[in-house]
Design a protein around this motif. Structure first.
Motif, PDB file in Angstrom:
ATOM      1  N   LEU A 229      -2.876 -19.699 -78.381  1.00 15.85           N
ATOM      2  CA  LEU A 229      -2.154 -19.382 -79.618  1.00 15.85           C
ATOM      3  C   LEU A 229      -3.109 -19.396 -80.801  1.00 15.85           C
ATOM      4  O   LEU A 229      -3.125 -18.464 -81.617  1.00 15.85           O
ATOM      5  CB  LEU A 229      -1.034 -20.402 -79.812  1.00 15.85           C
ATOM      6  N   GLY A 230      -3.937 -20.446 -80.881  1.00 14.79           N
ATOM      7  CA  GLY A 230      -4.874 -20.529 -81.991  1.00 14.79           C
ATOM      8  C   GLY A 230      -5.892 -19.406 -81.941  1.00 14.79           C
ATOM      9  O   GLY A 230      -6.245 -18.809 -82.954  1.00 14.79           O
ATOM     10  N   PHE A 231      -6.333 -19.107 -80.726  1.00  9.30           N
ATOM     11  CA  PHE A 231      -7.384 -18.108 -80.526  1.00  9.30           C
ATOM     12  C   PHE A 231      -6.884 -16.712 -80.880  1.00  9.30           C
ATOM     13  O   PHE A 231      -7.496 -15.981 -81.662  1.00  9.30           O
ATOM     14  CB  PHE A 231      -7.785 -18.175 -79.051  1.00  9.30           C
ATOM     15  N   THR A 232      -5.704 -16.346 -80.307  1.00 11.54           N
ATOM     16  CA  THR A 232      -5.201 -14.993 -80.554  1.00 11.54           C
ATOM     17  C   THR A 232      -4.592 -14.867 -81.927  1.00 11.54           C
ATOM     18  O   THR A 232      -4.690 -13.805 -82.537  1.00 11.54           O
ATOM     19  CB  THR A 232      -4.127 -14.582 -79.530  1.00 11.54           C
ATOM     20  N   GLY A 233      -3.945 -15.942 -82.404  1.00 14.68           N
ATOM     21  CA  GLY A 233      -3.237 -15.844 -83.678  1.00 14.68           C
ATOM     22  C   GLY A 233      -4.141 -15.366 -84.784  1.00 14.68           C
ATOM     23  O   GLY A 233      -3.778 -14.480 -85.564  1.00 14.68           O
ATOM     24  N   LYS A 234      -5.331 -15.931 -84.830  1.00 17.66           N
ATOM     25  CA  LYS A 234      -6.256 -15.564 -85.899  1.00 17.66           C
ATOM     26  C   LYS A 234      -6.687 -14.093 -85.750  1.00 17.66           C
ATOM     27  O   LYS A 234      -6.632 -13.322 -86.712  1.00 17.66           O
ATOM     28  CB  LYS A 234      -7.471 -16.473 -85.850  1.00 17.66           C
ATOM     29  N   LEU A 235      -7.073 -13.731 -84.515  1.00 16.05           N
ATOM     30  CA  LEU A 235      -7.559 -12.359 -84.304  1.00 16.05           C
ATOM     31  C   LEU A 235      -6.439 -11.339 -84.519  1.00 16.05           C
ATOM     32  O   LEU A 235      -6.650 -10.286 -85.116  1.00 16.05           O
ATOM     33  CB  LEU A 235      -8.136 -12.227 -82.901  1.00 16.05           C
ATOM     34  N   PHE A 236      -5.226 -11.696 -84.045  1.00 15.75           N
ATOM     35  CA  PHE A 236      -4.078 -10.791 -84.222  1.00 15.75           C
ATOM     36  C   PHE A 236      -3.814 -10.566 -85.704  1.00 15.75           C
ATOM     37  O   PHE A 236      -3.612  -9.435 -86.148  1.00 15.75           O
ATOM     38  CB  PHE A 236      -2.824 -11.401 -83.581  1.00 15.75           C
ATOM     39  N   SER A 237      -3.807 -11.658 -86.491  1.00 12.92           N
ATOM     40  CA  SER A 237      -3.443 -11.481 -87.900  1.00 12.92           C
ATOM     41  C   SER A 237      -4.547 -10.738 -88.637  1.00 12.92           C
ATOM     42  O   SER A 237      -4.267  -9.999 -89.584  1.00 12.92           O
ATOM     43  CB  SER A 237      -3.117 -12.821 -88.551  1.00 12.92           C
TER      44      SER A 237
END
Lengths: 272, 278
Positions: B163-171
């Protein structure tokens, strides 16, 4: 004749689309069933639900972590500084070691293509594929307890990332500048110094700062395998069942990482 | 006047330098600060530099005498392979849950598209930051102390990590989208959810797929060791053999980890390539 072929084509495309749609939905259903199956076997069957008990017991277990034991704060200053220094030294060591590795692993400037290129690639893959905990275990076994194995482990883990992106940047550079420098009679070393390095420096520095940010995170867990820093305090508080202290350590860790994040943001802004 | 300026060309033939006087001073100053900091750190951390030299001998000794004949039959054992399979399952479940949670959170946490700047944006940002800031091993340990041993804490820890990893890249992907399409959908009177579904998702779909595949790869790497702290999978074997100083088996397990990670990396690179070209 003309419209009929067009219709024919259209019909063909439509049937194709239908077929793809069917395949896609079939795939979705398959994945969905696969996930359900895995949830069934790994989570529902494997977990000892009786031991976890009801929702209330979980909340109770969680409540042990509160309130944080703030009396621990004065003892956290030294490990926090240690963690920060492990991250900095680890990043610095990785930066130094990543230079030859990325030189070897860049296809266009590697000195002996058949020997050094595979060596560079192998170091890169090995460094990235082994988790920092495992590197920590190896180095603690080799050089004993203390901050030193932590630095080595952090460095080993980040060499791969820095050198991978740097090697990719080197492979993308403008060859014209290399030819121009070579045309002046420069030797291989001078070509790298004056034609390659100026072109990749921003990428290299940017990646290093990014890694520094991540390495602070990695340094916080090095203590779990005996390599100093906040992780060691975390481990001690946990084995003493002082859950309030654990929360305090996590707060300290979040503060340190927040500082690192803000710092890396400003450094990156100042450089680029 | 003109003659004198012409007769003194030596001023202009100074050796070329990339950094002129004040900048060059700053550059050397920064280098000096870095060196002093390194010296202070070495002093503070109590590192004996003479041990650095003997380190290679000891590392060589470790690999040659204790690790060397890796106990390959141990990792080909069906029980171990079963745990490898569990690790794979744990990794993809964790990555999947993390990605599913990251879709709404990254929407809330992207500055340009967030439905509510006052409340949802800071909360989502903070949640993503905490997930990313706490290392996955610390999540694992905390969850193991709360939920006990087993796969569940491992899956949750990996979900938080993903969640932390993708959340940043997604946003970050959402923040880079083309606003024209968003305005077009908004002009039809669509609500924020519809704008997200019809204007944002189609633009980020390809990039998100690539990131998701990469997340699975990263989660697998983490999954190989979460068992070290009691959360199931092959990490547990690593802990057992490390504690019993069965170095040959440790070496074999390390080989299996490196091999599996390389396989997953090749697979993920292939899949990402496929996604970005199609």
């Amino acid at each position: 004749m003309m419209p009929s072929t067009l219709e024919h084509k259209l019909a063909k495309i439509l049937t194709k689309r239908k077929k793809y749609k069917a395949i896609r939905y079939g795939l979705y259903i398959f994945i969905f069933l696969l996930v359900l199956g895995s949830i069934q076997t790994t989570i529902i069957k494997d977990t000892d639900w009786e031991k976890i008990g009801t929702f209330g017991t979980v909340v109770k277990a969680l409540a042990r972590f509160f309130p944080p034991d703030f009396s621990l704060f004065p003892h956290l200053v030294k490990p926090t500084i240690e963690t920060f220094m492990i991250a900095c030294l680890g990043t610095f060591l990785a930066l130094v070691l990543a230079i030859p590795v990325s030189w070897f692993a860049a296809h266009n400037i590697t000195p002996y293509k058949s020997i050094t290129y595979p060596i560079g690639r192998a170091i890169m893959t090995l460094s990235r594929s082994v988790h920092e905990i495992v590197w920590g275990l190896i180095f603690v076994a080799a050089v004993g307890l203390g901050a030193f194995p932590g630095i080595l482990a952090v460095a080993m883990r980040s060499i791969g990332f820095i050198s991978k992106l740097t090697a990719e940047a080197i492979e993308d550079i403008n060859p014209g500048q290399m030819e121009a420098i070579r045309a002046t009679g420069a030797n291989g070393f001078q070509v790298i110094l004056y034609a390659v390095i100026p072109q990749i420096l921003p990428v290299f520095v940017g990646n290093t700062i990014f890694q520094w940010d991540i390495n602070i995170r990695r340094a916080t867990i090095m203590g779990l395998v005996g390599a100093g820093g906040l992780g060691l305090t975390f481990h001690r508080q946990l084995v003493m069942y002082n859950y309030g202290g654990v929360t305090t350590v996590i707060i300290a860790l979040l503060l340190l990482i927040a500082i690192g994040e803000v710092g890396s943001y400003y450094i990156r802004k100042a450089i680029i | 006047m003109t003659a004198s300026t012409l007769s003194t060309p030596r001023d202009s033939v100074k050796t070329w330098r990339r950094f002129k006087y004040p900048q060059s001073l700053i550059k050397y100053g920064i280098m000096l600060i870095i060196l002093v900091f390194i010296a202070i750190s070495i002093q503070y951390l109590n590192i004996h530099l003479e041990r650095v030299l003997t380190m290679f001998g000891r590392l060589g000794n470790l690999f040659a005498n204790r690790y060397y004949p890796p106990d390959i039959p141990y990792i080909l054992d069906s029980e171990y392979l079963g745990y490898v399979f569990e690790t794979v399952k744990m990794a993809y479940l964790g990555a999947l849950f993390g990605i599913l949670l990251a879709i709404p959170l990254s929407w809330f946490a992207s500055f340009n598209m967030t439905p509510n700047k006052r409340f949802l944006y800071p909360v989502a940002r903070f949640l993503l930051m905490v997930c990313r800031a706490v290392h996955e091993m610390i999540w694992t340990i905390l969850l193991v102390t709360i939920l006990g041993f087993g796969m569940l804490p491992g899956v949750i820890a990996l979900s938080l990590f993903s969640l932390g990893f993708t959340g940043k890249l997604f946003s970050e992907e959402i923040e880079a989208i083309n606003q024209g399409q968003v305005e077009a959908i908004q002009a039809t009177g669509a609500n924020p959810l519809k704008v997200f579904v019809y204007a944002v998702l189609p633009q980020v779909r390809v990039a998100w797929t690539g990131i998701s595949i990469y997340t699975w790869d990263a989660a697998f790497r983490a999954a190989t060791v979460v068992g070290f702290f009691g959360a199931g999978g092959m990490g547990w074997y690593l802990r057992r053999t490390v504690q019993q100083v069965e170095s040959n088996r440790v070496a074999a397990i390390l080989i299996s980890i490196v091999g599996l990670v390389i396989i997953s990396e090749v697979a993920s690179a292939w899949a990402r390539n496929k996604v970005s070209t199609s």
